[in-house]
Design a protein around this motif. Structure first.
Motif, PDB file in Angstrom:
ATOM      1  N   GLN A 281       6.394  -0.667  14.465  1.00 13.71           N
ATOM      2  CA  GLN A 281       5.654  -0.898  15.735  1.00 13.71           C
ATOM      3  C   GLN A 281       5.938  -0.141  16.880  1.00 13.71           C
ATOM      4  OE1 GLN A 281       5.838  -5.126  16.935  1.00 13.71           O
ATOM      5  NE2 GLN A 281       4.633  -5.741  15.116  1.00 13.71           N
TER       6      GLN A 281
ATOM      7  N   GLU B  40      -0.502   3.673  14.265  1.00 10.31           N
ATOM      8  CA  GLU B  40      -1.729   3.316  13.928  1.00 10.31           C
ATOM      9  C   GLU B  40      -2.440   4.314  13.306  1.00 10.31           C
ATOM     10  OE1 GLU B  40      -3.458   2.308  17.580  1.00 10.31           O
ATOM     11  OE2 GLU B  40      -2.350   0.510  17.966  1.00 10.31           O
TER      12      GLU B  40
ATOM     13  N   LYS C 140      -0.045  -0.232  10.698  1.00 11.83           N
ATOM     14  CA  LYS C 140      -0.523  -1.296  11.515  1.00 11.83           C
ATOM     15  C   LYS C 140      -1.414  -2.207  10.420  1.00 11.83           C
ATOM     16  CE  LYS C 140      -2.866  -2.970  15.429  1.00 11.83           C
ATOM     17  NZ  LYS C 140      -3.524  -2.442  16.880  1.00 11.83           N
ATOM     18  N   GLU C 141      -2.292  -1.564   9.744  1.00 12.37           N
ATOM     19  CA  GLU C 141      -3.038  -2.184   8.827  1.00 12.37           C
ATOM     20  C   GLU C 141      -2.561  -2.852   7.598  1.00 12.37           C
ATOM     21  OE1 GLU C 141      -6.927   0.621   9.755  1.00 12.37           O
ATOM     22  OE2 GLU C 141      -5.570   0.929   7.924  1.00 12.37           O
TER      23      GLU C 141
ATOM     24  N   GLU D 195      -0.978  -6.030   8.937  1.00 17.25           N
ATOM     25  CA  GLU D 195      -2.050  -7.084   9.119  1.00 17.25           C
ATOM     26  C   GLU D 195      -2.549  -7.672   7.733  1.00 17.25           C
ATOM     27  OE1 GLU D 195      -5.028  -5.159  11.215  1.00 17.25           O
ATOM     28  OE2 GLU D 195      -3.995  -5.427  13.092  1.00 17.25           O
TER      29      GLU D 195
ATOM     30  N   SER E 112       0.211  -9.878   6.390  1.00 15.22           N
ATOM     31  CA  SER E 112       0.185 -11.166   6.994  1.00 15.22           C
ATOM     32  C   SER E 112      -1.012 -12.156   6.804  1.00 15.22           C
ATOM     33  CB  SER E 112       0.380 -10.992   8.469  1.00 15.22           C
ATOM     34  OG  SER E 112      -0.993 -10.314   9.087  1.00 15.22           O
ATOM     35  N   ARG E 113      -2.044 -11.352   6.503  1.00 20.92           N
ATOM     36  CA  ARG E 113      -3.189 -12.386   5.955  1.00 20.92           C
ATOM     37  C   ARG E 113      -2.959 -12.898   4.540  1.00 20.92           C
ATOM     38  NH1 ARG E 113      -7.906  -7.845   7.658  1.00 20.92           N
ATOM     39  NH2 ARG E 113      -7.537  -8.101  10.097  1.00 20.92           N
TER      40      ARG E 113
END
Length: 422
Positions: A284, A290, A367-368, A371, A374-375
Protein backbone atom coordinates in the motif's frame (compact mmCIF):
# COMPACT_ATOMS: atom_id res chain seq x y z
CA UNK A 1 41.46 35.81 -15.09
CA UNK A 2 41.20 35.22 -18.83
CA UNK A 3 42.16 31.56 -18.36
CA UNK A 4 39.63 31.10 -15.54
CA UNK A 5 36.86 32.71 -17.61
CA UNK A 6 37.71 30.46 -20.51
CA UNK A 7 37.64 27.45 -18.20
CA UNK A 8 34.18 28.42 -16.96
CA UNK A 9 32.87 28.82 -20.51
CA UNK A 10 34.43 25.53 -21.59
CA UNK A 11 32.90 23.76 -18.57
CA UNK A 12 29.47 25.15 -19.40
CA UNK A 13 29.78 24.03 -23.04
CA UNK A 14 31.10 20.65 -21.91
CA UNK A 15 28.19 20.07 -19.57
CA UNK A 16 25.81 21.01 -22.39
CA UNK A 17 27.42 18.41 -24.66
CA UNK A 18 27.18 15.70 -21.99
CA UNK A 19 23.64 16.44 -20.86
CA UNK A 20 21.99 16.69 -24.29
CA UNK A 21 21.22 13.25 -25.64
CA UNK A 22 20.73 14.29 -29.26
CA UNK A 23 22.45 17.15 -31.14
CA UNK A 24 19.14 18.53 -32.39
CA UNK A 25 16.51 19.46 -29.85
CA UNK A 26 13.06 20.83 -30.60
CA UNK A 27 11.73 23.05 -27.84
CA UNK A 28 7.97 22.67 -27.61
CA UNK A 29 5.87 25.34 -25.91
CA UNK A 30 5.27 24.59 -22.25
CA UNK A 31 1.56 24.04 -21.67
CA UNK A 32 -0.38 22.79 -18.66
CA UNK A 33 -1.79 19.27 -18.71
CA UNK A 34 -5.35 20.42 -19.44
CA UNK A 35 -4.18 22.42 -22.45
CA UNK A 36 -2.12 19.51 -23.78
CA UNK A 37 -5.16 17.24 -23.68
CA UNK A 38 -7.10 19.72 -25.85
CA UNK A 39 -4.48 19.78 -28.62
CA UNK A 40 -5.49 18.64 -32.13
CA UNK A 41 -5.28 14.94 -32.83
CA UNK A 42 -2.50 15.24 -35.37
CA UNK A 43 -0.26 17.01 -32.86
CA UNK A 44 -1.05 14.45 -30.15
CA UNK A 45 -0.13 11.61 -32.55
CA UNK A 46 3.21 13.26 -33.25
CA UNK A 47 3.86 13.56 -29.53
CA UNK A 48 2.98 9.89 -29.06
CA UNK A 49 5.52 8.87 -31.68
CA UNK A 50 8.31 10.79 -29.99
CA UNK A 51 10.91 8.91 -28.05
CA UNK A 52 10.51 8.83 -24.29
CA UNK A 53 12.78 11.46 -22.79
CA UNK A 54 14.91 10.14 -19.95
CA UNK A 55 15.73 12.03 -16.80
CA UNK A 56 18.80 9.82 -16.19
CA UNK A 57 20.37 7.91 -19.05
CA UNK A 58 21.41 4.25 -18.90
CA UNK A 59 25.06 5.23 -18.45
CA UNK A 60 24.16 7.28 -15.35
CA UNK A 61 24.49 10.77 -16.82
CA UNK A 62 21.69 13.17 -15.97
CA UNK A 63 19.86 14.35 -19.07
CA UNK A 64 19.25 17.89 -17.82
CA UNK A 65 20.34 21.04 -19.64
CA UNK A 66 20.86 24.10 -17.46
CA UNK A 67 19.89 26.92 -19.77
CA UNK A 68 20.00 30.71 -19.29
CA UNK A 69 22.64 30.53 -16.55
CA UNK A 70 23.84 34.13 -16.55
CA UNK A 71 25.69 34.02 -13.25
CA UNK A 72 28.81 32.45 -14.76
CA UNK A 73 30.95 34.17 -12.14
CA UNK A 74 29.87 31.46 -9.73
CA UNK A 75 32.13 29.08 -11.66
CA UNK A 76 35.06 31.35 -10.82
CA UNK A 77 34.27 31.29 -7.10
CA UNK A 78 34.93 27.52 -7.16
CA UNK A 79 37.62 27.45 -9.82
CA UNK A 80 39.21 24.28 -8.42
CA UNK A 81 36.04 22.22 -8.96
CA UNK A 82 35.58 23.92 -12.33
CA UNK A 83 38.99 22.72 -13.49
CA UNK A 84 38.46 19.22 -12.09
CA UNK A 85 35.13 18.87 -13.93
CA UNK A 86 36.65 19.78 -17.30
CA UNK A 87 37.50 17.16 -19.88
CA UNK A 88 41.05 15.89 -19.98
CA UNK A 89 42.01 17.76 -23.15
CA UNK A 90 40.92 21.11 -21.71
CA UNK A 91 42.46 20.31 -18.34
CA UNK A 92 45.85 19.52 -19.88
CA UNK A 93 45.65 22.61 -22.08
CA UNK A 94 45.03 24.87 -19.07
CA UNK A 95 47.76 23.06 -17.11
CA UNK A 96 50.36 23.79 -19.80
CA UNK A 97 49.13 27.34 -20.42
CA UNK A 98 49.25 28.34 -16.74
CA UNK A 99 52.88 27.31 -16.37
CA UNK A 100 53.89 28.78 -19.74
CA UNK A 101 52.23 32.12 -19.03
CA UNK A 102 53.83 32.46 -15.59
CA UNK A 103 57.27 31.62 -16.96
CA UNK A 104 56.89 34.14 -19.77
CA UNK A 105 55.53 36.81 -17.43
CA UNK A 106 58.37 36.61 -14.93
CA UNK A 107 60.92 36.16 -17.73
CA UNK A 108 59.72 39.44 -19.19
CA UNK A 109 60.13 41.16 -15.82
CA UNK A 110 63.68 39.77 -15.41
CA UNK A 111 64.56 41.04 -18.86
CA UNK A 112 63.05 44.49 -18.11
CA UNK A 113 65.08 44.77 -14.89
CA UNK A 114 68.30 43.91 -16.73
CA UNK A 115 67.43 46.31 -19.55
CA UNK A 116 66.59 49.21 -17.20
CA UNK A 117 69.74 48.70 -15.14
CA UNK A 118 71.89 48.74 -18.29
CA UNK A 119 73.08 45.13 -17.98
CA UNK A 120 72.54 44.63 -21.71
CA UNK A 121 75.05 47.40 -22.46
CA UNK A 122 77.79 45.85 -20.31
CA UNK A 123 77.70 42.28 -21.54
CA UNK A 124 81.21 40.85 -21.19
CA UNK A 125 82.41 43.73 -18.98
CA UNK A 126 84.16 42.14 -15.98
CA UNK A 127 84.00 45.40 -13.99
CA UNK A 128 80.19 45.58 -14.17
CA UNK A 129 78.03 43.68 -11.64
CA UNK A 130 74.74 42.76 -13.34
CA UNK A 131 71.51 41.86 -11.59
CA UNK A 132 71.66 38.32 -12.97
CA UNK A 133 74.96 36.94 -14.18
CA UNK A 134 75.09 35.59 -17.77
CA UNK A 135 71.72 37.11 -18.70
CA UNK A 136 72.22 38.50 -22.18
CA UNK A 137 68.71 38.59 -23.69
CA UNK A 138 65.05 37.61 -23.41
CA UNK A 139 65.71 33.92 -24.03
CA UNK A 140 68.21 33.72 -21.18
CA UNK A 141 65.78 35.68 -18.96
CA UNK A 142 63.02 33.17 -19.83
CA UNK A 143 65.32 30.25 -18.95
CA UNK A 144 66.26 31.91 -15.66
CA UNK A 145 62.55 32.33 -14.89
CA UNK A 146 62.00 28.60 -15.44
CA UNK A 147 64.99 27.70 -13.25
CA UNK A 148 63.76 29.99 -10.48
CA UNK A 149 60.13 28.80 -10.45
CA UNK A 150 60.95 25.11 -10.76
CA UNK A 151 63.95 25.40 -8.36
CA UNK A 152 66.22 23.65 -10.84
CA UNK A 153 69.32 25.83 -10.29
CA UNK A 154 71.82 24.86 -12.98
CA UNK A 155 74.32 27.34 -11.53
CA UNK A 156 75.14 29.22 -14.75
CA UNK A 157 72.71 32.15 -14.34
CA UNK A 158 72.81 33.45 -10.77
CA UNK A 159 71.30 36.52 -9.13
CA UNK A 160 73.75 38.88 -7.44
CA UNK A 161 73.48 40.81 -4.18
CA UNK A 162 73.72 44.22 -5.94
CA UNK A 163 70.13 44.06 -7.21
CA UNK A 164 67.47 44.64 -4.50
CA UNK A 165 64.63 44.71 -7.05
CA UNK A 166 65.80 41.32 -8.32
CA UNK A 167 65.81 39.89 -4.80
CA UNK A 168 62.22 41.05 -4.26
CA UNK A 169 61.18 39.58 -7.62
CA UNK A 170 62.89 36.31 -6.69
CA UNK A 171 60.85 36.09 -3.47
CA UNK A 172 57.60 36.90 -5.27
CA UNK A 173 58.19 34.35 -8.03
CA UNK A 174 59.16 31.65 -5.53
CA UNK A 175 55.97 32.15 -3.50
CA UNK A 176 53.66 32.40 -6.53
CA UNK A 177 55.37 29.43 -8.14
CA UNK A 178 54.70 27.32 -5.06
CA UNK A 179 51.03 28.36 -5.11
CA UNK A 180 50.70 27.52 -8.81
CA UNK A 181 52.38 24.15 -8.26
CA UNK A 182 50.12 23.29 -5.34
CA UNK A 183 46.98 24.33 -7.22
CA UNK A 184 47.71 22.67 -10.54
CA UNK A 185 49.30 19.50 -9.15
CA UNK A 186 46.41 19.15 -6.69
CA UNK A 187 43.94 19.59 -9.52
CA UNK A 188 45.67 16.93 -11.62
CA UNK A 189 45.89 14.55 -8.65
CA UNK A 190 42.16 14.84 -7.92
CA UNK A 191 41.41 14.48 -11.62
CA UNK A 192 43.43 11.28 -11.84
CA UNK A 193 42.07 9.77 -8.62
CA UNK A 194 38.40 10.40 -9.38
CA UNK A 195 36.38 7.17 -8.96
CA UNK A 196 34.27 7.73 -12.09
CA UNK A 197 36.01 4.93 -13.95
CA UNK A 198 35.43 2.61 -11.00
CA UNK A 199 31.71 3.26 -11.30
CA UNK A 200 31.79 1.89 -14.85
CA UNK A 201 32.53 -1.57 -13.46
CA UNK A 202 29.27 -1.48 -11.48
CA UNK A 203 26.59 -2.83 -13.80
CA UNK A 204 22.79 -2.82 -13.72
CA UNK A 205 20.47 -5.18 -15.54
CA UNK A 206 19.08 -3.91 -18.82
CA UNK A 207 15.50 -4.51 -17.71
CA UNK A 208 13.56 -4.53 -14.48
CA UNK A 209 10.96 -7.25 -13.86
CA UNK A 210 7.71 -7.60 -11.95
CA UNK A 211 6.73 -11.04 -10.65
CA UNK A 212 5.62 -12.90 -7.53
CA UNK A 213 8.09 -13.53 -4.72
CA UNK A 214 7.00 -15.22 -1.49
CA UNK A 215 3.36 -14.69 -2.45
CA UNK A 216 3.79 -10.95 -2.98
CA UNK A 217 4.05 -8.89 -6.14
CA UNK A 218 7.56 -7.39 -6.36
CA UNK A 219 9.54 -5.10 -8.65
CA UNK A 220 13.10 -6.38 -9.11
CA UNK A 221 16.34 -5.44 -10.86
CA UNK A 222 19.87 -6.84 -10.70
CA UNK A 223 23.19 -5.19 -9.79
CA UNK A 224 26.72 -6.55 -10.03
CA UNK A 225 30.38 -5.65 -9.61
CA UNK A 226 32.84 -6.73 -12.30
CA UNK A 227 35.98 -6.20 -10.23
CA UNK A 228 37.50 -8.49 -7.63
CA UNK A 229 38.13 -5.54 -5.30
CA UNK A 230 34.89 -4.97 -3.45
CA UNK A 231 32.87 -1.83 -2.87
CA UNK A 232 32.87 -1.13 0.87
CA UNK A 233 29.64 0.00 2.59
CA UNK A 234 27.65 -0.40 -0.60
CA UNK A 235 24.06 0.86 -0.45
CA UNK A 236 21.25 1.00 -2.99
CA UNK A 237 18.30 3.36 -3.32
CA UNK A 238 15.67 4.00 -5.96
CA UNK A 239 13.53 6.95 -7.02
CA UNK A 240 10.36 7.12 -9.05
CA UNK A 241 10.37 10.08 -11.47
CA UNK A 242 6.83 10.92 -12.49
CA UNK A 243 4.87 14.12 -12.97
CA UNK A 244 1.91 14.61 -10.65
CA UNK A 245 -0.87 17.04 -9.94
CA UNK A 246 -1.78 17.93 -6.37
CA UNK A 247 -5.27 18.16 -4.95
CA UNK A 248 -5.01 21.94 -5.20
CA UNK A 249 -4.32 21.75 -8.95
CA UNK A 250 -0.57 22.40 -8.80
CA UNK A 251 1.35 20.53 -11.51
CA UNK A 252 4.73 19.18 -10.34
CA UNK A 253 6.91 18.03 -13.25
CA UNK A 254 9.32 15.17 -12.64
CA UNK A 255 8.26 14.63 -9.05
CA UNK A 256 10.61 12.33 -7.12
CA UNK A 257 9.19 9.58 -4.90
CA UNK A 258 11.22 7.14 -2.82
CA UNK A 259 10.92 3.45 -3.65
CA UNK A 260 11.57 1.27 -0.64
CA UNK A 261 14.18 -1.37 -1.49
CA UNK A 262 14.77 -2.54 2.07
CA UNK A 263 15.45 0.63 4.03
CA UNK A 264 13.57 -0.51 7.13
CA UNK A 265 14.88 -4.09 7.03
CA UNK A 266 18.48 -3.22 6.15
CA UNK A 267 18.34 -5.00 2.78
CA UNK A 268 19.52 -1.81 1.08
CA UNK A 269 22.99 -2.37 2.62
CA UNK A 270 24.69 -4.68 0.16
CA UNK A 271 27.57 -7.14 0.41
CA UNK A 272 28.28 -6.90 -3.29
CA UNK A 273 30.54 -9.89 -3.88
CA UNK A 274 28.30 -11.57 -6.47
CA UNK A 275 25.35 -10.14 -8.46
CA UNK A 276 22.32 -9.41 -6.31
CA UNK A 277 18.64 -9.03 -7.16
CA UNK A 278 17.17 -5.95 -5.50
CA UNK A 279 13.49 -6.37 -4.66
CA UNK A 280 10.79 -3.81 -3.96
CA UNK A 281 7.60 -5.18 -2.42
CA UNK A 282 4.53 -3.60 -4.00
CA UNK A 283 2.32 -2.83 -1.01
CA UNK A 284 0.00 0.00 0.00
CA UNK A 285 2.95 2.37 0.49
CA UNK A 286 4.35 1.57 -2.96
CA UNK A 287 3.70 3.93 -5.91
CA UNK A 288 2.95 0.81 -8.02
CA UNK A 289 0.06 -0.28 -5.76
CA UNK A 290 -2.66 0.43 -8.33
CA UNK A 291 -0.71 -0.34 -11.52
CA UNK A 292 -1.64 -3.50 -13.44
CA UNK A 293 -0.02 -5.16 -16.43
CA UNK A 294 -2.40 -3.47 -18.87
CA UNK A 295 -1.94 -0.08 -17.27
CA UNK A 296 1.89 -0.21 -17.03
CA UNK A 297 2.65 0.66 -20.71
CA UNK A 298 0.38 3.69 -20.43
CA UNK A 299 2.29 5.15 -17.49
CA UNK A 300 4.90 7.85 -18.12
CA UNK A 301 7.36 7.10 -15.36
CA UNK A 302 11.03 6.39 -14.84
CA UNK A 303 12.80 4.47 -12.09
CA UNK A 304 16.23 5.84 -11.17
CA UNK A 305 18.49 3.50 -9.18
CA UNK A 306 21.60 4.75 -7.38
CA UNK A 307 24.38 2.50 -6.05
CA UNK A 308 26.89 4.11 -3.68
CA UNK A 309 29.92 2.86 -1.80
CA UNK A 310 33.60 3.39 -1.08
CA UNK A 311 36.37 2.07 -3.29
CA UNK A 312 38.37 -0.42 -1.27
CA UNK A 313 41.71 0.59 -2.77
CA UNK A 314 41.43 4.39 -2.35
CA UNK A 315 38.66 4.91 0.23
CA UNK A 316 36.92 7.42 -2.04
CA UNK A 317 33.15 7.47 -2.48
CA UNK A 318 31.87 6.02 -5.73
CA UNK A 319 28.38 6.34 -7.22
CA UNK A 320 26.82 4.51 -10.17
CA UNK A 321 23.39 5.33 -11.62
CA UNK A 322 20.97 3.87 -14.12
CA UNK A 323 17.29 4.12 -14.96
CA UNK A 324 14.33 2.12 -16.25
CA UNK A 325 11.43 3.49 -18.27
CA UNK A 326 8.11 1.70 -18.72
CA UNK A 327 9.27 -0.11 -21.86
CA UNK A 328 12.14 -1.63 -19.87
CA UNK A 329 9.94 -3.05 -17.10
CA UNK A 330 8.92 -6.62 -17.93
CA UNK A 331 5.75 -7.92 -16.28
CA UNK A 332 5.76 -11.62 -15.47
CA UNK A 333 9.50 -12.32 -15.78
CA UNK A 334 12.35 -13.36 -13.49
CA UNK A 335 16.11 -13.15 -13.77
CA UNK A 336 18.13 -16.16 -14.88
CA UNK A 337 20.45 -17.45 -12.11
CA UNK A 338 24.11 -16.61 -12.72
CA UNK A 339 25.79 -18.20 -9.66
CA UNK A 340 26.93 -21.81 -9.80
CA UNK A 341 28.92 -23.98 -7.39
CA UNK A 342 32.14 -25.34 -8.83
CA UNK A 343 34.90 -27.43 -7.26
CA UNK A 344 35.79 -25.34 -4.20
CA UNK A 345 34.48 -21.96 -5.37
CA UNK A 346 31.45 -20.12 -6.73
CA UNK A 347 31.46 -18.97 -10.33
CA UNK A 348 29.46 -16.06 -11.77
CA UNK A 349 28.42 -16.25 -15.41
CA UNK A 350 28.01 -12.66 -16.55
CA UNK A 351 26.78 -13.82 -19.97
CA UNK A 352 23.42 -14.47 -18.30
CA UNK A 353 23.45 -11.29 -16.21
CA UNK A 354 20.77 -9.52 -18.27
CA UNK A 355 18.76 -12.61 -19.25
CA UNK A 356 15.20 -13.19 -18.00
CA UNK A 357 12.62 -15.94 -18.33
CA UNK A 358 8.84 -15.81 -18.25
CA UNK A 359 6.91 -17.02 -15.21
CA UNK A 360 3.28 -17.28 -14.15
CA UNK A 361 2.30 -13.90 -12.75
CA UNK A 362 -1.20 -12.44 -12.30
CA UNK A 363 -1.98 -9.53 -14.59
CA UNK A 364 -3.82 -7.65 -11.84
CA UNK A 365 -2.42 -4.87 -9.70
CA UNK A 366 -1.33 -5.50 -6.13
CA UNK A 367 -4.40 -3.62 -4.90
CA UNK A 368 -6.73 -5.82 -6.96
CA UNK A 369 -4.98 -8.97 -5.73
CA UNK A 370 -5.41 -7.86 -2.13
CA UNK A 371 -9.10 -7.12 -2.70
CA UNK A 372 -9.67 -10.52 -4.34
CA UNK A 373 -7.93 -12.27 -1.45
CA UNK A 374 -10.07 -10.41 1.07
CA UNK A 375 -13.25 -11.26 -0.86
CA UNK A 376 -12.28 -14.93 -0.91
CA UNK A 377 -11.85 -14.94 2.86
CA UNK A 378 -14.95 -12.92 3.85
CA UNK A 379 -17.71 -15.46 2.88
CA UNK A 380 -16.03 -18.28 4.81
CA UNK A 381 -15.58 -16.29 7.98
CA UNK A 382 -19.06 -14.78 7.69
CA UNK A 383 -20.80 -18.17 7.21
CA UNK A 384 -18.99 -19.83 10.11
CA UNK A 385 -19.70 -16.99 12.52
CA UNK A 386 -23.31 -16.66 11.42
CA UNK A 387 -23.94 -20.39 11.80
CA UNK A 388 -22.45 -20.39 15.27
CA UNK A 389 -24.63 -17.43 16.24
CA UNK A 390 -27.74 -19.09 14.83
CA UNK A 391 -26.98 -22.34 16.64
CA UNK A 392 -26.52 -20.47 19.91
CA UNK A 393 -29.83 -18.64 19.44
CA UNK A 394 -31.68 -21.90 18.76
CA UNK A 395 -30.23 -23.46 21.88
CA UNK A 396 -31.32 -20.54 24.03
CA UNK A 397 -34.82 -20.61 22.54
CA UNK A 398 -35.12 -24.34 23.20
CA UNK A 399 -33.98 -23.88 26.78
CA UNK A 400 -36.55 -21.15 27.32
CA UNK A 401 -39.35 -23.33 25.91
CA UNK A 402 -38.32 -26.27 28.05
CA UNK A 403 -38.28 -24.02 31.10
CA UNK A 404 -41.79 -22.74 30.35
CA UNK A 405 -43.14 -26.28 29.85
CA UNK A 406 -41.60 -27.37 33.07
CA UNK A 407 -43.19 -24.46 34.92
CA UNK A 408 -46.59 -25.23 33.42
CA UNK A 409 -46.33 -28.86 34.44
CA UNK A 410 -45.31 -27.91 37.97
CA UNK A 411 -48.35 -25.63 38.20
CA UNK A 412 -50.76 -28.33 37.07
CA UNK A 413 -49.41 -30.85 39.62
CA UNK A 414 -49.80 -28.33 42.44
CA UNK A 415 -53.43 -27.69 41.51
CA UNK A 416 -54.22 -31.42 41.47
CA UNK A 417 -52.73 -31.86 44.96
CA UNK A 418 -54.82 -29.02 46.36
CA UNK A 419 -58.03 -30.44 44.88
CA UNK A 420 -57.36 -33.90 46.32
CA UNK A 421 -56.86 -32.50 49.78
CA UNK A 422 -60.13 -30.70 49.67
Amino acid sequence: FFLFSMAANVLEEDSMEQDIESPVTIHQPKLPKQAREDLPKNISKECAKRKIQRYVRKDGKCNVHHGNVRETYRYLTDIFTTLVDLKWRFNLLIFVMVYTVTWLFFGMIWWLIAYMRGDMDHIGDSTWTPCVSNLNGFVSAFLFSIETETTIGYGYRVITDKCPEGIILLLVQSVLGSIVNAFMVGCMFVKISQPKKRAETLVFSTNAVISMRDGKLCLMFRVGDLRNSHIVEASIRAKLIKSKQTKEGEFIPLNQTDINVGYYTGDDRLFLVSPLIISHEINQQSPFWEISKAQLPKEELEIVVILEGMVEATGMTCQARSSYVTSEILWGYRFTPVLTLEDGFYEVDYNSFHETYETNTPVYSAKELAEMASRAELPLTWSVSSKLDQHAELETEEEEKNQEDQNERNGDVANLENESKV
